[in-house]
Write an enzyme that holds these catalytic residues in place. Sequence first.
Site: not given
Ligand code: S3P
Length: 441
Positions: A27, A99, A172, A320, A347, A351, A392
């Site tokens: 992140s 994502g 999120s 996660d 995800k 999952r 994962r």
């Molecule tokens: C993330 C936020 C999370 C997480 C992803 C990384 C980020 O997703 O699951 O692996 O870097 O902002 P969500 O915000 O969709 O929950």
Amino acid sequence: MSAPRLDWQAGPGDPLRGELSVPGDKSVSHRAVMLGALAEGSSEVQGFLEGEDTQATAAIFARLGVRIEAPSASRRIVHGVGLHGLGAASEPLDCGNAGTGMRLLAGLLAGQAFDSVLVGDQSLSRRPMGRVITPLQAMGAVIEAGEGGLPPLRIHGNKVLQAIDFKSPVASAQVKSAVLLAGLYARGSTRVVEPHPTRDYTERMLAAFGWPVRFSPGEARLEGGHRLRATQVVVPADFSSAAFFLVAASVVPGSDLCLRRVGMNPRRTGLLDALRMMGADITAESSGEQGGEPVADLRVRHARLRGIDVPEALVPDMIDEFPALFVAAALAEGITRVSGAAELRVKESDRIAVMAKALQALGADIAETPDGAVIRGGRLRGGEADSHGDHRIAMALAVAAQRADGEVRIRDCANVATSFPGFEALARGAGLGLQVCAGVG
Ligand code: S3P
């Protein structure tokens, strides 16, 4: 980015002992490149995750005209072009499996003076983008998606964005961050309120780059029209990568392992709370700070785990980590119940369904619910389990195999390189029984 098929053969190895360092946080690495690119001046990123997801984001900014140097592994110098200095790319921008890359870029690109197209791999192409498109459209962005709000995203530039007061229906960080990044380009004050607090790296990093931003758990607010100034970003080790070793050392008798300088942002460490509730023996030593983020050495020793009802309030802080938690639960005494975690279904794979099927294939007693699972701990046997290309899940199954009665063939593991390059060698070095083999069929 479609990697060649790769399977793993995993089975009981040795107790996990010694010290190890896991790679940089995914992140934080994504955001460091993004904000570095939009800043004035050159930013240095240390501890950058050399994973396919974050490399895809860096490649996208190179396509948008940002010079990014890689003087050595895990280091980047991002020569920022300023808030309005990006240029159009002639081809679609490939976010790979990420994502985070696609959703944050949707917000950032909505504020540009040019059009862009965002595409992703098979998994990303099935993930919902409506959750970012809806608020961005409310800000004046023009974004077209495929049927059902799925990628690819066609983002039209040259739109005047207006600030928004957005109450997100979903907890999120990606949605929050997309709106905040668009808010940099919007007139007025943008506010995002979340149903549950999520990771706050965008807010923290905007502040580090000199953008005035006010935030507290569950809420963030900023105004358009400021500037980002280059800075140095030190990326902590990724708690989500450390998670597999926390579970592995907990479940393998005789283990005593130290994970060095792990990022301990409280919005990420829910698994630690859950594992401790289950009876895990994990201590945080030498706690400190690195690049503005809390870090600690985590020492984990084998312990007998017992099933728990995972508090729903913990879910966003361990979103996660459920593949790893499901494995801990399958090997614990008694029943573990997970609820309030329907997000797991959108995800990198579904999952809940994929973990349930994979653990059932190894003899576990696990039943899906719409928003979680009920897992009765017991023994695992050898066999074959499919990760469905979810990084994962592949790593969680490799941990499960350490306590199986026989060898486990884990299918479709190449995507582990998206978040944890070098996992296999590091895991073997720590004691895991794990071999890489060519995928067939
Ligand atoms: C993330 C936020 C999370 C997480 C992803 C990384 C980020 O997703 O699951 O692996 O870097 O902002 P969500 O915000 O969709 O929950």
